[in-house]
Design a protein around this motif. Structure first.
Motif, PDB file in Angstrom:
ATOM      1  N   HIS A   1      48.849  31.856  21.170  1.00 49.02           N
ATOM      2  CA  HIS A   1      47.451  31.564  20.893  1.00 49.02           C
ATOM      3  C   HIS A   1      47.318  31.191  19.423  1.00 49.02           C
ATOM      4  O   HIS A   1      48.151  31.580  18.590  1.00 49.02           O
ATOM      5  CB  HIS A   1      46.553  32.745  21.273  1.00 49.02           C
ATOM      6  N   ALA A   2      46.281  30.458  19.128  1.00 47.85           N
ATOM      7  CA  ALA A   2      46.093  29.996  17.753  1.00 47.85           C
ATOM      8  C   ALA A   2      45.710  31.164  16.859  1.00 47.85           C
ATOM      9  O   ALA A   2      45.196  32.180  17.318  1.00 47.85           O
ATOM     10  CB  ALA A   2      44.980  28.948  17.731  1.00 47.85           C
ATOM     11  N   ASP A   3      45.958  30.990  15.557  1.00 44.90           N
ATOM     12  CA  ASP A   3      45.519  31.986  14.573  1.00 44.90           C
ATOM     13  C   ASP A   3      44.161  31.601  14.018  1.00 44.90           C
ATOM     14  O   ASP A   3      43.793  30.426  14.019  1.00 44.90           O
ATOM     15  CB  ASP A   3      46.486  32.010  13.380  1.00 44.90           C
ATOM     16  N   THR A   4      43.471  32.608  13.487  1.00 39.09           N
ATOM     17  CA  THR A   4      42.261  32.322  12.733  1.00 39.09           C
ATOM     18  C   THR A   4      42.643  31.461  11.533  1.00 39.09           C
ATOM     19  O   THR A   4      43.674  31.695  10.901  1.00 39.09           O
ATOM     20  CB  THR A   4      41.645  33.646  12.223  1.00 39.09           C
ATOM     21  N   ALA A   5      41.831  30.475  11.222  1.00 36.14           N
ATOM     22  CA  ALA A   5      42.181  29.557  10.132  1.00 36.14           C
ATOM     23  C   ALA A   5      42.057  30.254   8.778  1.00 36.14           C
ATOM     24  O   ALA A   5      41.124  31.018   8.564  1.00 36.14           O
ATOM     25  CB  ALA A   5      41.252  28.352  10.172  1.00 36.14           C
ATOM     26  N   PRO A   6      42.983  29.969   7.845  1.00 37.50           N
ATOM     27  CA  PRO A   6      42.779  30.452   6.476  1.00 37.50           C
ATOM     28  C   PRO A   6      41.517  29.811   5.893  1.00 37.50           C
ATOM     29  O   PRO A   6      41.094  28.746   6.337  1.00 37.50           O
ATOM     30  CB  PRO A   6      44.013  29.952   5.722  1.00 37.50           C
ATOM     31  N   LEU A   7      40.945  30.454   4.872  1.00 35.47           N
ATOM     32  CA  LEU A   7      39.708  29.919   4.273  1.00 35.47           C
ATOM     33  C   LEU A   7      40.002  28.793   3.290  1.00 35.47           C
ATOM     34  O   LEU A   7      41.069  28.734   2.705  1.00 35.47           O
ATOM     35  CB  LEU A   7      38.991  31.024   3.496  1.00 35.47           C
ATOM     36  N   ASN A   8      39.002  27.951   3.116  1.00 37.69           N
ATOM     37  CA  ASN A   8      38.985  26.974   2.014  1.00 37.69           C
ATOM     38  C   ASN A   8      40.199  26.058   2.020  1.00 37.69           C
ATOM     39  O   ASN A   8      40.791  25.774   0.979  1.00 37.69           O
ATOM     40  CB  ASN A   8      38.902  27.760   0.686  1.00 37.69           C
ATOM     41  N   VAL A   9      40.565  25.576   3.189  1.00 44.86           N
ATOM     42  CA  VAL A   9      41.787  24.771   3.317  1.00 44.86           C
ATOM     43  C   VAL A   9      41.713  23.458   2.536  1.00 44.86           C
ATOM     44  O   VAL A   9      42.736  22.935   2.095  1.00 44.86           O
ATOM     45  CB  VAL A   9      42.103  24.467   4.796  1.00 44.86           C
ATOM     46  N   LEU A  10      40.494  22.949   2.340  1.00 50.51           N
ATOM     47  CA  LEU A  10      40.392  21.672   1.621  1.00 50.51           C
ATOM     48  C   LEU A  10      40.811  21.807   0.162  1.00 50.51           C
ATOM     49  O   LEU A  10      41.132  20.822  -0.497  1.00 50.51           O
ATOM     50  CB  LEU A  10      38.962  21.125   1.714  1.00 50.51           C
ATOM     51  N   ALA A  11      40.831  23.057  -0.339  1.00 48.77           N
ATOM     52  CA  ALA A  11      41.227  23.259  -1.731  1.00 48.77           C
ATOM     53  C   ALA A  11      42.743  23.388  -1.876  1.00 48.77           C
ATOM     54  O   ALA A  11      43.240  23.563  -2.984  1.00 48.77           O
ATOM     55  CB  ALA A  11      40.550  24.524  -2.265  1.00 48.77           C
ATOM     56  N   ARG A  12      43.489  23.296  -0.787  1.00 44.73           N
ATOM     57  CA  ARG A  12      44.942  23.503  -0.848  1.00 44.73           C
ATOM     58  C   ARG A  12      45.681  22.165  -0.780  1.00 44.73           C
ATOM     59  O   ARG A  12      45.158  21.196  -0.236  1.00 44.73           O
ATOM     60  CB  ARG A  12      45.374  24.368   0.335  1.00 44.73           C
ATOM     61  N   PRO A  13      46.921  22.124  -1.308  1.00 43.92           N
ATOM     62  CA  PRO A  13      47.691  20.893  -1.118  1.00 43.92           C
ATOM     63  C   PRO A  13      48.068  20.726   0.349  1.00 43.92           C
ATOM     64  O   PRO A  13      47.948  21.661   1.142  1.00 43.92           O
ATOM     65  CB  PRO A  13      48.941  21.117  -1.981  1.00 43.92           C
ATOM     66  N   GLY A  14      48.539  19.558   0.701  1.00 42.33           N
ATOM     67  CA  GLY A  14      48.933  19.313   2.087  1.00 42.33           C
ATOM     68  C   GLY A  14      48.707  17.866   2.435  1.00 42.33           C
ATOM     69  O   GLY A  14      48.735  16.997   1.561  1.00 42.33           O
ATOM     70  N   LEU A  15      48.469  17.627   3.707  1.00 40.99           N
ATOM     71  CA  LEU A  15      48.340  16.251   4.188  1.00 40.99           C
ATOM     72  C   LEU A  15      47.137  16.172   5.109  1.00 40.99           C
ATOM     73  O   LEU A  15      47.010  16.966   6.045  1.00 40.99           O
ATOM     74  CB  LEU A  15      49.618  15.901   4.978  1.00 40.99           C
ATOM     75  N   ASN A  16      46.273  15.212   4.809  1.00 39.38           N
ATOM     76  CA  ASN A  16      45.114  15.002   5.683  1.00 39.38           C
ATOM     77  C   ASN A  16      45.583  14.190   6.892  1.00 39.38           C
ATOM     78  O   ASN A  16      46.130  13.098   6.739  1.00 39.38           O
ATOM     79  CB  ASN A  16      44.042  14.243   4.877  1.00 39.38           C
ATOM     80  N   LEU A  17      45.385  14.729   8.070  1.00 35.01           N
ATOM     81  CA  LEU A  17      45.862  14.041   9.282  1.00 35.01           C
ATOM     82  C   LEU A  17      44.728  13.321  10.010  1.00 35.01           C
ATOM     83  O   LEU A  17      44.867  12.938  11.173  1.00 35.01           O
ATOM     84  CB  LEU A  17      46.556  15.050  10.207  1.00 35.01           C
ATOM     85  N   ASN A  18      43.603  13.160   9.341  1.00 32.57           N
ATOM     86  CA  ASN A  18      42.523  12.361   9.924  1.00 32.57           C
ATOM     87  C   ASN A  18      42.962  10.901  10.028  1.00 32.57           C
ATOM     88  O   ASN A  18      43.918  10.479   9.397  1.00 32.57           O
ATOM     89  CB  ASN A  18      41.272  12.438   9.045  1.00 32.57           C
ATOM     90  N   GLY A  19      42.206  10.132  10.782  1.00 34.73           N
ATOM     91  CA  GLY A  19      42.524   8.697  10.889  1.00 34.73           C
ATOM     92  C   GLY A  19      42.750   8.325  12.343  1.00 34.73           C
ATOM     93  O   GLY A  19      42.206   8.943  13.248  1.00 34.73           O
ATOM     94  N   LYS A  20      43.553   7.295  12.549  1.00 33.48           N
ATOM     95  CA  LYS A  20      43.787   6.792  13.912  1.00 33.48           C
ATOM     96  C   LYS A  20      44.870   7.622  14.599  1.00 33.48           C
ATOM     97  O   LYS A  20      45.954   7.801  14.051  1.00 33.48           O
ATOM     98  CB  LYS A  20      44.259   5.335  13.871  1.00 33.48           C
ATOM     99  N   TRP A  21      44.569   8.105  15.766  1.00 34.10           N
ATOM    100  CA  TRP A  21      45.549   8.807  16.607  1.00 34.10           C
ATOM    101  C   TRP A  21      45.710   7.996  17.895  1.00 34.10           C
ATOM    102  O   TRP A  21      44.719   7.494  18.451  1.00 34.10           O
ATOM    103  CB  TRP A  21      45.061  10.205  16.968  1.00 34.10           C
ATOM    104  N   ALA A  22      46.950   7.879  18.366  1.00 39.91           N
ATOM    105  CA  ALA A  22      47.175   7.257  19.676  1.00 39.91           C
ATOM    106  C   ALA A  22      46.593   8.160  20.754  1.00 39.91           C
ATOM    107  O   ALA A  22      46.596   9.381  20.607  1.00 39.91           O
ATOM    108  CB  ALA A  22      48.670   7.078  19.897  1.00 39.91           C
ATOM    109  N   MET A  23      46.067   7.559  21.828  1.00 39.96           N
ATOM    110  CA  MET A  23      45.464   8.416  22.864  1.00 39.96           C
ATOM    111  C   MET A  23      45.758   7.916  24.271  1.00 39.96           C
ATOM    112  O   MET A  23      45.845   6.718  24.524  1.00 39.96           O
ATOM    113  CB  MET A  23      43.962   8.516  22.637  1.00 39.96           C
ATOM    114  N   ILE A  24      45.921   8.891  25.154  1.00 43.06           N
ATOM    115  CA  ILE A  24      46.124   8.580  26.576  1.00 43.06           C
ATOM    116  C   ILE A  24      45.102   9.389  27.366  1.00 43.06           C
ATOM    117  O   ILE A  24      45.037  10.620  27.237  1.00 43.06           O
ATOM    118  CB  ILE A  24      47.555   8.934  27.024  1.00 43.06           C
ATOM    119  N   ILE A  25      44.287   8.691  28.142  1.00 33.80           N
ATOM    120  CA  ILE A  25      43.306   9.371  28.992  1.00 33.80           C
ATOM    121  C   ILE A  25      44.052   9.867  30.228  1.00 33.80           C
ATOM    122  O   ILE A  25      44.792   9.101  30.856  1.00 33.80           O
ATOM    123  CB  ILE A  25      42.185   8.388  29.408  1.00 33.80           C
ATOM    124  N   ASP A  26      43.823  11.141  30.578  1.00 31.30           N
ATOM    125  CA  ASP A  26      44.659  11.744  31.626  1.00 31.30           C
ATOM    126  C   ASP A  26      43.811  12.556  32.605  1.00 31.30           C
ATOM    127  O   ASP A  26      43.934  13.780  32.684  1.00 31.30           O
ATOM    128  CB  ASP A  26      45.715  12.641  30.937  1.00 31.30           C
TER     129      ASP A  26
END
Ligand code: GCB
Length: 623
Positions: A21-46
C-alpha cells in the motif's frame, strides 16, 4: 487440478495487496530536489482491464515475475513476437489533468486507463533516498516502476508516495500507473454524486529526493490555548527501504533538530525522542497573527545535521464561544462561497497554482473572507494560495449522501482520506474547519461513523473546528417551520446545514414565511443555498433558470437568514457552474449544474452582485 493453483494465486495476490500500500506523502515536496514528472504521458484505454488480468481473470501482478500485463511496458524482441500494446506509439494525456476533458471520446469514460512515463534521473547527493509522489489520482492507482509493482492507493483526492530508493536507474526508467475511476457502492464517495467523476493523474507527479534521514512531517502552529507561544512538532524519517516489520529496529540514536523563525528572531534546538519526533515551544510575544485583513506569514526553517526545509506559515487562533466564531479572539462573520475543484473556462479539474489563483481571486472579488472547498480535498495549491490571499477555508472529505455506514472498509477508507488531508494541510493558517460529511441521512450507524471521523480529526489536529453540512427537516404540521436537530450536531463545533427553500422546496416567496427551530446553541454557518440560472437567460422572478429568479432567491434568502440570531456565516452554492451528469436539461443545463454565480464562460450573473453587495455591507459587522 485448477483449484490449488487458483487458490495459490488468490493468496499470493492478497499478500501482495496487503503489503503494497502507498505511504503517506512527505510534506512540502515542492521544496525538495528531484524531477517533475508532469507533462505528456503515453496512455492506453483499457475498459476490459486486459492489461491487468489474464484471460482467466487472474491479475498479472499477483505473480513475480509477472508473465504479462501492460505494466511490463514491453516491446517485441523480434519481428515475429506478438505483443498487443505499445506505449511508444500510443496517444498521450497531459499530467496533471483529468482524462475526460482532454479528449471528446473520454468525456463520459469511467474505468481503467494506463499511463506510462519514461524518465532518466541522476541523484544530486550520494547518500539519498527517492520517493515517487502523487498529488492525487482518481480513484484507484496501481503503480509500477520498471515492471515491478510499488503498490496501490485508493481515494481520489489526497497525496501518497512510494519509496523507490535503489530502484531508479540513471536512464530509461518506465513508470506505469493503472488508474481506475469505476464508481463503486462501497467507495468514498459512493456511486451517486452531483459532480463529474473526473479520472486520471489529476495532480502533480514528482520524483522527490531526500537525505537518508529527513524531515517527513511537521506541525508548526500556536500552542493550543495560546496566542503568543509557537509549538513545533517535527517528525523525522530514518527507515531505509530495507526496513521490514519482521526485524525490530534498534532504538534510534537521537538526532539534533533546530527550529527557527528568522524574521521573528526566534530559534530553538532539541533532539528527537525514540519515535523520531522532536517537540518545541517558542515564546513569541510580539507575534503578528494571520487574518484575512492581514495575512501575515512567517518563514519557518527546520533543520537537522543532514536536512533543511523551510516554508511560510501563518499563526492564528480559531474557536467557538456560544454562538460566536472567534478568529484571534474576535467575533467573525464568515462571508463565504462554495467551490468545486473545476476550471469552468478551460473545463475539467482545476489542477495548477494558476487555477487556484483564478478561483480564489473570483471569491475575493465577491467580497469573501471564507471559502468552502466542496466536497472532497482540493489540490494543495488552493490552501497555499488561500494562506497568501487571506481567505479562511472549510476543507471536506467525500462522505457524501448515502455511503455504506456499516461497512468497516468504507470507514477505514474515509478515515485514511481524512488523515491524508489533515497531515497535508495542518500547517495552513487558512484552514479553519475540517468537514467530515455532506447531507448524510440521519441514522444510528451514520452518526457512529461520522463521530469516528470527528475523533480522527480532533486527534490529528486539536487546533481547528470540526463540522459537516447537515440537513434540515420540515415540521409535518407546518411546511414553513424548519427544524435542525440532527443528533450528529452534538459532536460538531458549528451548526452547518444545506437548505434549498425557494428552489427544491417551494418558490422564493416562501422564504419570508419561514421560521426556524435549531436544537443547538452553536454558530450557524449555512453550508449551501442557491438556485440554477443559465447565464444570459432572462425572465421574471418566477421564471426557473432565469438570472432574475436566482437573484431574487439570493436577496430573499439573505433577508431570511438575518432573522436567525445565531447566524454567523454562509457558503452559498456555488461560485461557478460545474459539470454534472445529473443535469441533462437540454439548452439550459446540458450536463452542467447551473447554480454558479459565474457562468461557464466566466461571466458574472445578477446574483453575483446581490451577494457582493451584501458581503460589502457585512465587511465590518460580525454579528
Ligand atoms: C446539494 C449538494 C450539492 C449539489 C446541490 C444541488 O445539496 O450538497 O452537491 O450540487 O445540492 O445543486 O442540488
Amino acid at each position: 487440478m485448477h483449484l490449488p493453483r487458483t487458490l495459490a494465486v488468490i493468496i499470493a495476490w492478497l499478500c501482495l495487496m496487503t503489503a503494497l500500500h502507498a505511504d503517506t506523502a512527505p510534506l512540502n515536496v515542492l521544496a525538495r530536489p528531484g524531477l517533475n514528472l508532469n507533462g505528456k504521458w503515453a496512455m492506453i484505454i483499457d475498459p476490459y482491464e486486459n492489461g491487468y488480468y489474464d484471460y482467466r481473470h487472474q491479475p498479472y501482478d499477483a505473480t513475480e515475475p509477472a508473465t504479462g500485463g501492460y505494466f511490463l511496458d514491453r516491446k517485441p524482441a523480434n519481428k515475429s513476437e506478438l505483443i498487443e500494446y505499445d506505449f511508444d506509439t500510443a496517444p498521450t494525456l497531459t499530467v496533471p489533468g483529468d482524462w475526460n476533458s482532454q479528449a471528446e471520446r473520454l468525456l463520459y469514460y469511467e474505468g481503467s486507463v494506463w499511463y506510462r512515463r519514461k524518465f532518466d534521473y541522476t541523484p544530486s547527493a550520494a547518500d539519498h533516498r527517492l520517493f515517487l509522489y502523487f498529488g492525487a489520482v482518481n480513484y484507484r492507482a496501481d503503480v509500477y516502476l520498471n515492471g515491478k509493482k510499488l503498490g496501490t492507493h485508493i481515494g481520489g483526492f489526497t497525496p501518497f508516495a512510494f519509496e523507490v530508493t535503489g530502484q531508479v536507474q540513471p536512464a530509461g526508467n518506465s513508470l506505469v500507473v493503472r488508474v481506475d475511476d469505476t464508481r463503486r457502492v462501497e467507495a468514498v464517495p459512493t456511486v451517486n454524486t452531483d459532480w463529474w467523476n473526473y479520472g486520471g493523474l489529476t495532480r502533480d507527479v514528482l520524483l522527490v529526493e531526500t537525505p537518508a534521514v529527513f524531515i517527513r512531517d511537521y506541525q508548526v502552529q500556536l500552542k493550543p490555548g495560546s496566542s503568543n507561544t509557537i509549538q513545533a512538532i517535527v517528525r523525522l524519517d530514518r527507515a531505509g527501504p530495507a526496513a521490514s516489520a519482521a526485524v525490530a529496529p534498534a532504538a534510534p540514536a537521537p538526532v539534533a533538530v533546530r527550529v527557527s523563525l528568522p524574521d521573528l528572531g526566534l530559534s530553538a534546538s532539541g533532539q528527537t525522542d525514540a519515535d523520531g519526533v522532536a517537540r518545541f515551544e517558542l515564546p513569541a510575544p510580539n507575534l503578528a497573527l494571520w487574518s484575512p485583513a492581514s495575512p501575515r506569514r512567517h518563514t519557518v526553517e527546520l533543520s537537522t545535521p543532514g536536512d533543511r526545509i523551510s516554508e511560510k506559515i501563518g499563526f492564528r487562533t480559531i474557536a467557538v464561544r456560544g454562538a460566536d466564531i472567534l478568529l484571534n479572539g474576535e467575533s467573525v462573520f464568515l462571508r463565504g462561497i462554495c467551490l468545486h475543484e473545476e476550471n469552468p473556462l478551460r473545463g475539467g479539474r482545476a489542477t495548477t497554482e494558476a487555477d487556484a489563483r483564478l478561483l480564489l481571486g473570483w471569491a475575493r472579488e465577491l467580497g469573501c473572507n471564507f471559502v468552502r472547498l466542496a466536497h472532497y480535498p482540493h489540490n494543495e495549491y488552493m490552501a497555499r494560495v488561500a494562506d497568501e490571499l487571506g481567505l479562511m477555508l472549510w476543507e471536506e472529505v467525500p462522505v457524501y449522501w448515502t455511503i455504506q455506514w456499516e461497512n468497516p472498509d468504507t470507514l477505514t477508507n474515509a478515515q485514511a482520506q481524512l488523515t491524508e488531508l489533515i497531515i497535508r494541510d495542518r500547517n495552513r493558517a487558512s484552514v479553519i474547519i475540517w468537514s467530515v460529511a455532506n447531507e448524510t441521512p440521519v441514522s444510528e450507524p451514520r452518526t457512529r461513523f461520522l463521530k469516528t471521523l470527528v475523533d480522527t480529526a480532533r486527534s490529528l489536529d486539536p487546533t481547528r473546528l470540526v463540522s459537516a453540512a447537515m440537513e434540515v427537516h420540515t415540521d409535518p404540521a407546518d411546511s414553513n417551520h424548519k427544524i435542525v436537530d440532527d443528533p450528529f450536531g452534538q459532536y460538531t463545533d458549528l451548526l452547518s446545514f444545506n437548505q434549498y427553500i425557494g428552489w427544491y422546496d417551494g418558490l422564493p416567496d416562501k422564504l419570508p414565511k419561514v421560521r426556524w427551530t435549531l436544537a443547538y446553541e452553536k454558530p450557524v454557518v449555512i453550508s449551501e443555498f442557491g438556485a440554477d440560472a443559465l447565464q444570459g437567460l432572462h425572465g421574471d422572478k418566477l421564471t426557473r433558470f432565469s438570472e432574475e429568479y436566482q437573484a431574487d432567491l439570493y436577496a430573499q434568502t439573505l433577508a431570511m437568514l438575518q432573522k436567525i440570531p445565531q447566524w454567523r456565516g454562509a457558503t452559498p452554492w456555488i461560485l461557478c457552474d460545474f459539470r454534472s451528469p445529473r443535469r441533462p436539461l437540454a439548452n439550459v443545463q446540458d450536463g452542467w449544474n447551473r447554480k454558479g454565480l459565474i457562468g461557464e464562460n466566466g461571466t458574472r450573473k445578477q446574483a453575483f452582485n446581490i451577494l457582493r453587495e451584501y458581503y460589502e455591507s457585512r465587511r465590518f459587522t460580525a454579528v
